[in-house]
Design an enzyme around this catalytic site. Structure first.
Site, PDB file in Angstrom:
ATOM      1  N   GLY A  27      39.240  39.426  40.657  1.00  0.00           N
ATOM      2  CA  GLY A  27      37.994  39.222  41.384  1.00  0.00           C
ATOM      3  C   GLY A  27      37.123  40.465  41.314  1.00  0.00           C
ATOM      4  N   CYS A  28      35.829  40.286  41.590  1.00  0.00           N
ATOM      5  CA  CYS A  28      34.885  41.396  41.456  1.00  0.00           C
ATOM      6  C   CYS A  28      35.095  42.468  42.528  1.00  0.00           C
ATOM      7  CB  CYS A  28      33.454  40.876  41.460  1.00  0.00           C
ATOM      8  SG  CYS A  28      33.037  39.785  42.832  1.00  0.00           S
ATOM      9  N   PHE A  29      35.139  42.063  43.803  1.00  0.00           N
ATOM     10  CA  PHE A  29      35.436  43.036  44.857  1.00  0.00           C
ATOM     11  C   PHE A  29      36.799  43.676  44.615  1.00  0.00           C
ATOM     12  CE2 PHE A  29      32.425  41.179  48.211  1.00  0.00           C
ATOM     13  CZ  PHE A  29      31.677  42.343  48.307  1.00  0.00           C
ATOM     14  N   ALA A  30      37.772  42.855  44.213  1.00  0.00           N
ATOM     15  CA  ALA A  30      39.123  43.366  43.987  1.00  0.00           C
ATOM     16  C   ALA A  30      39.129  44.435  42.908  1.00  0.00           C
ATOM     17  CB  ALA A  30      40.059  42.220  43.608  1.00  0.00           C
TER      18      ALA A  30
END
Length: 326
Positions: free
Chosen positions: A135-138
């Site tokens: 994921g992007c935030f991850a």
């Protein structure tokens, strides 16, 4: 021989970025781009930044001879699509949804999905059949914390404040992506419960079996289109010089992750596959600032980076993209 690539879910933001990158990748032949709602229409009618770049049209199914298939479907839809459209064992799959990221979901039919964060799992990715793209935030948060985990230095609570652009919500319309709501506005959502916390936790325990404390993550919606700016801080006994050296050594062989001596900002990374990190010590707190483009390093660029590793190419192939600073 070129890599034959197909895309499923071709009309969304991540697919548009993926098409842009793959069209200019010297070792890729871009084949079927599947979109159930756009079959028969020119790709550039949906992704109009590609006018003049391609005459490809959307298809209703894959050609069937792909070496790699990218799944750019909404969360929860990739598994359902694979159930209805089983692919040959020889076809690699790179999934951009959250369907296979957690260890509990990594095995599906005869496939095992490897978590595709190259800075963490490079050797496993090189041997993998299928990839669960992070994921992007991850991605932004993990890259801010992995060096501390490897050194066993995550001993206290970690606090994260991170803001993302509107493209992070995808193309589906909702109140919070409407221009009149988003412009001149900032808001939080899913505080302390964001779905990316699961994959972050699994990656950190891969390096440090029992990290101390909890991760408290407050995500923000930003009034801009793309990019993630994450501020991550935790108490640390490391000095600033020790911490910066720790980070530089960890990322010495990571072509897209750089530790900057200067404070970082979003314009340095938008439109690129870079992650820039800035590390500083303020009192007892170690503050790590992490910036990425949510659609490139946070999604499609990282997917191509994983494809390069799968097929034995240099990680940077097709990904030497320049930011737009002004």
């Amino acid at each position: 021989m070129k890599i034959k690539a197909g895309i499923v879910g071709g009309a969304g933001y991540t697919a548009g970025e993926l098409i842009r990158i793959l069209l200019h990748h010297e070792f890729v032949e871009l084949g079927g781009i599947v979109s159930s709602s756009n079959a028969g229409n020119p790709v550039h009618q949906v992704h109009d930044d590609l006018v003049g770049d391609t005459d490809l049209v959307f298809a209703d199914k894959l050609a069937g001879d792909e070496d790699v298939v990218f799944l750019c479907l909404g969360h929860g839809n990739s598994k359902a699509w694979l159930e209805k459209n089983p692919l040959p064992d020889t076809t690699h799959v790179i999934d951009l949804s959250n369907d296979f990221r957690l260890e509990a979901n990594a095995e599906f039919a005869d496939r095992e999905f490897v978590y595709g964060l190259p800075e963490l799992n490079k050797s496993r990715i090189q041997q993998a059949q299928s990839i669960a793209n992070p994921g992007c935030f991850a991605t932004a948060i993990q890259l801010a914390l992995l060096p501390l985990a490897q050194a066993g230095k995550l001993t206290e609570d970690v606090h994260v404040s991170a803001i993302t652009g509107s493209t992070g919500a995808g193309q589906s319309l909702s109140e919070t992506v409407h221009f009149s709501w988003r412009t001149n506005n900032v808001s939080i959502y899913k505080p302390f419960t964001h779905q990316h916390l699961g994959e972050i936790g699994e990656s950190l325990t891969q390096l440090q079996s029992q990290p101390g404390g909890e991760i408290y993550f407050v995500p923000y919606r930003g009034n801009f289109a793309r990019g993630i700016f994450a501020s991550v801080y935790t108490p640390s006994e490391l000095s600033q010089d020790e911490a910066r050296e720790l980070y530089r050594k960890f990322y010495a062989d990571a072509p897209f992750t750089t530790v900057s001596d200067k404070e970082v900002h979003l314009k340095q990374v938008v439109n690129t596959n870079k992650c820039l990190l800035h590390v500083q010590k303020l009192g007892k707190q170690l503050l790590i600032t992490s910036v990425i483009d949510n659609l490139v390093k946070g999604a499609s660029g990282q997917a191509v980076q994983n494809m390069n590793l799968l097929f034995g190419l240099p990680e940077t192939t097709g990904l030497n993209l320049k930011s737009v600073l002004f």
